[in-house]
Design a protein around this motif. Structure first.
Motif, PDB file in Angstrom:
ATOM      1  N   HIS A  83       0.822  -1.283   0.064  1.00 29.70           N
ATOM      2  CA  HIS A  83      -0.204  -0.109   0.069  1.00 29.70           C
ATOM      3  C   HIS A  83       0.964   1.174  -0.077  1.00 29.70           C
ATOM      4  CE1 HIS A  83      -3.797  -2.093   0.687  1.00 29.70           C
ATOM      5  NE2 HIS A  83      -3.026  -2.906   1.280  1.00 29.70           N
ATOM      6  N   ARG A  84       1.934   1.041   0.199  1.00 30.09           N
ATOM      7  CA  ARG A  84       3.026   2.212   0.197  1.00 30.09           C
ATOM      8  C   ARG A  84       2.542   3.355   1.085  1.00 30.09           C
ATOM      9  NH1 ARG A  84       7.182   1.658  -3.067  1.00 30.09           N
ATOM     10  NH2 ARG A  84       7.492   3.968  -2.974  1.00 30.09           N
ATOM     11  N   PRO A  85       2.387   3.460   2.260  1.00 31.11           N
ATOM     12  CA  PRO A  85       1.831   4.493   3.283  1.00 31.11           C
ATOM     13  C   PRO A  85       3.071   5.477   3.344  1.00 31.11           C
ATOM     14  CG  PRO A  85       2.392   2.665   4.502  1.00 31.11           C
ATOM     15  CD  PRO A  85       2.463   2.334   3.200  1.00 31.11           C
ATOM     16  N   ASP A  86       2.524   6.636   3.811  1.00 31.43           N
ATOM     17  CA  ASP A  86       3.622   7.722   4.192  1.00 31.43           C
ATOM     18  C   ASP A  86       4.188   7.486   5.448  1.00 31.43           C
ATOM     19  OD1 ASP A  86       3.450   9.277   1.717  1.00 31.43           O
ATOM     20  OD2 ASP A  86       1.324   9.584   2.305  1.00 31.43           O
ATOM     21  N   VAL A  87       3.157   7.039   6.322  1.00 27.83           N
ATOM     22  CA  VAL A  87       3.448   6.754   7.858  1.00 27.83           C
ATOM     23  C   VAL A  87       2.773   5.528   8.285  1.00 27.83           C
ATOM     24  CG1 VAL A  87       2.881   7.812  10.152  1.00 27.83           C
ATOM     25  CG2 VAL A  87       3.528   9.229   8.222  1.00 27.83           C
ATOM     26  N   ALA A  88       3.507   4.799   8.979  1.00 24.90           N
ATOM     27  CA  ALA A  88       2.855   3.607   9.519  1.00 24.90           C
ATOM     28  C   ALA A  88       2.792   3.666  11.011  1.00 24.90           C
ATOM     29  CB  ALA A  88       3.940   2.298   9.189  1.00 24.90           C
ATOM     30  N   LEU A  89       1.748   3.524  11.626  1.00 23.88           N
ATOM     31  CA  LEU A  89       1.502   3.866  13.115  1.00 23.88           C
ATOM     32  C   LEU A  89       1.252   2.278  13.709  1.00 23.88           C
ATOM     33  CD1 LEU A  89       0.790   6.070  14.951  1.00 23.88           C
ATOM     34  CD2 LEU A  89      -1.588   5.571  14.162  1.00 23.88           C
ATOM     35  N   LEU A  90       2.393   1.976  14.445  1.00 27.58           N
ATOM     36  CA  LEU A  90       2.424   0.646  14.814  1.00 27.58           C
ATOM     37  C   LEU A  90       2.475   0.609  16.520  1.00 27.58           C
ATOM     38  CD1 LEU A  90       5.633  -0.215  12.991  1.00 27.58           C
ATOM     39  CD2 LEU A  90       3.178  -0.341  11.921  1.00 27.58           C
ATOM     40  N   ASP A  91       1.718  -0.410  16.881  1.00 25.25           N
ATOM     41  CA  ASP A  91       1.680  -0.599  18.211  1.00 25.25           C
ATOM     42  C   ASP A  91       2.904  -1.832  18.501  1.00 25.25           C
ATOM     43  OD1 ASP A  91       1.089  -1.268  20.793  1.00 25.25           O
ATOM     44  OD2 ASP A  91      -0.856  -2.530  20.530  1.00 25.25           O
ATOM     45  N   ILE A  92       3.309  -1.870  19.775  1.00 20.67           N
ATOM     46  CA  ILE A  92       4.517  -2.832  20.032  1.00 20.67           C
ATOM     47  C   ILE A  92       3.997  -4.135  20.049  1.00 20.67           C
ATOM     48  CG2 ILE A  92       6.273  -2.956  21.616  1.00 20.67           C
ATOM     49  CD1 ILE A  92       6.378  -0.022  22.072  1.00 20.67           C
ATOM     50  N   GLU A  93       3.262  -4.424  21.122  1.00 20.52           N
ATOM     51  CA  GLU A  93       3.073  -6.002  21.519  1.00 20.52           C
ATOM     52  C   GLU A  93       1.957  -6.319  20.577  1.00 20.52           C
ATOM     53  OE1 GLU A  93       2.565  -6.523  25.656  1.00 20.52           O
ATOM     54  OE2 GLU A  93       4.353  -5.757  26.099  1.00 20.52           O
ATOM     55  N   LEU A  94       2.285  -6.889  19.368  1.00 22.80           N
ATOM     56  CA  LEU A  94       1.245  -7.678  18.634  1.00 22.80           C
ATOM     57  C   LEU A  94       1.680  -8.955  18.450  1.00 22.80           C
ATOM     58  CD1 LEU A  94       2.130  -4.673  15.797  1.00 22.80           C
ATOM     59  CD2 LEU A  94      -0.142  -5.088  17.069  1.00 22.80           C
ATOM     60  N   PRO A  95       0.643  -9.771  17.646  1.00 20.60           N
ATOM     61  CA  PRO A  95       0.701 -11.374  17.613  1.00 20.60           C
ATOM     62  C   PRO A  95       1.447 -11.403  16.327  1.00 20.60           C
ATOM     63  CG  PRO A  95      -1.623 -10.640  17.202  1.00 20.60           C
ATOM     64  CD  PRO A  95      -0.779  -9.247  17.822  1.00 20.60           C
ATOM     65  N   GLY A  96       2.626 -12.471  16.515  1.00 21.32           N
ATOM     66  CA  GLY A  96       3.355 -12.807  15.448  1.00 21.32           C
ATOM     67  C   GLY A  96       4.692 -12.253  15.287  1.00 21.32           C
ATOM     68  N   ARG A  97       4.751 -10.824  15.731  1.00 17.95           N
ATOM     69  CA  ARG A  97       6.075  -9.998  15.553  1.00 17.95           C
ATOM     70  C   ARG A  97       5.738  -8.802  16.223  1.00 17.95           C
ATOM     71  NH1 ARG A  97       9.223  -8.161  10.167  1.00 17.95           N
ATOM     72  NH2 ARG A  97      11.278  -8.219  11.048  1.00 17.95           N
ATOM     73  N   SER A  98       6.790  -8.185  16.868  1.00 17.36           N
ATOM     74  CA  SER A  98       6.505  -7.086  17.796  1.00 17.36           C
ATOM     75  C   SER A  98       6.582  -5.916  16.740  1.00 17.36           C
ATOM     76  CB  SER A  98       7.611  -6.631  18.856  1.00 17.36           C
ATOM     77  OG  SER A  98       8.990  -6.189  18.128  1.00 17.36           O
ATOM     78  N   GLY A  99       5.896  -4.687  17.080  1.00 14.47           N
ATOM     79  CA  GLY A  99       6.250  -3.649  16.106  1.00 14.47           C
ATOM     80  C   GLY A  99       7.421  -2.942  16.108  1.00 14.47           C
ATOM     81  N   LEU A 100       8.263  -3.275  16.959  1.00 16.45           N
ATOM     82  CA  LEU A 100       9.737  -2.883  17.138  1.00 16.45           C
ATOM     83  C   LEU A 100      10.455  -3.737  16.092  1.00 16.45           C
ATOM     84  CD1 LEU A 100      10.298  -2.403  20.836  1.00 16.45           C
ATOM     85  CD2 LEU A 100       9.693  -0.586  19.111  1.00 16.45           C
TER      86      LEU A 100
END
Length: 238
Positions: A83-100
């Motif tokens: 989708h090529r966003p300009d900004v990705a707004l990420l939580d940290i504790e996510l299933p599968g893989r951390s936002g960090l």
């Protein structure tokens, strides 16, 4: 008798009626008043209600468009590339893989996308890790949406936006004392795994695992590995 009107053609007021200043009726207002170049935003949040609320609120900003939403950390990079966003707004504790972890990969795979961490957990260790991963900002979820929208705009201008209270706490807390391997061993032991299980999972000898655990317990000032895991998480080191 009323005649069908071609879609998109303004209604002509009856003779003698006051002309409306708009070329459409109230019920025909354009659906989108966004500028030609809106800020494209991706949301990564595992709680559906929170994700939906953020998408709704940010979508009300005239210059922003939420182009993708994901609920798992391991879906972030693929969604950004698609989708090529300009900004990705990420939580940290996510299933599968951390936002960090996803932020670190985005720095390599999608340098055009600015990363803004938005989390419930305002921990100094998380802030340091986010900055090391290339994030452009770090905010906690209890702030107003106007502040979040402003932060999104600011990171696009090249600024780094960090919650002031968290920045002060990070400076006073100091760096993460744990090595990468000590963190790996603590993470592997978090679910109560035995030393043998950890050794097999990380391809280490059991004596090496015991040494790493002992070192981590000492550095966290705790009495056992479960307390060490709890303390390291509380500090944002894991």
């Amino acid at each position: 008798m009323r005649f069908p009107r071609t879609p998109g053609t303004p209604r002509t007021p009856p003779a003698g009626a006051a002309a409306t200043p708009y070329p459409w009726s109230v019920n025909e207002m354009p659906r989108d008043h966004r500028p030609a170049k809106s800020v494209r935003v991706l949301l990564a949040e595992d709680q559906g209600m929170m994700r939906g609320a953020l998408a709704l609120l940010l979508g009300m900003e005239a210059d922003m468009e939420v182009v993708a939403q994901v609920a798992a950390g391991d879906a972030i990079v693929d969604a950004v590339l698609a989708h090529r966003p300009d900004v990705a707004l990420l939580d940290i504790e996510l299933p599968g893989r951390s936002g960090l972890d996803a932020a670190a990969e985005l720095r390599e795979q999608a340098p055009y996308c600015r990363v803004l961490i938005l989390t419930t957990f305002g921990r100094p260790g998380y802030l340091r890790r986010a900055m090391e991963a290339g994030a452009a900002g770090f905010l906690v979820k209890d702030g107003p949406v106007e502040e979040l929208a402003a932060a999104i705009r600011r990171v696009l201008t090249g600024e780094t936006v960090v919650d002031p209270a968290l920045a002060a706490a990070a400076l006073s807390a100091g760096p993460n004392p744990l090595t990468v391997r000590e963190c790996d061993v603590l993470k592997a032991s978090a679910d109560g795994a035995t030393v043998a299980d950890i050794a097999a999972k990380l391809h280490l000898s059991e004596s090496t695992v015991r040494n790493y655990l002992s070192s981590a317990i000492g550095k966290t000032g705790t009495r056992n590995r479960m307390e060490a895991v709890r303390e390291a998480r509380q500090q944002g080191w894991l």
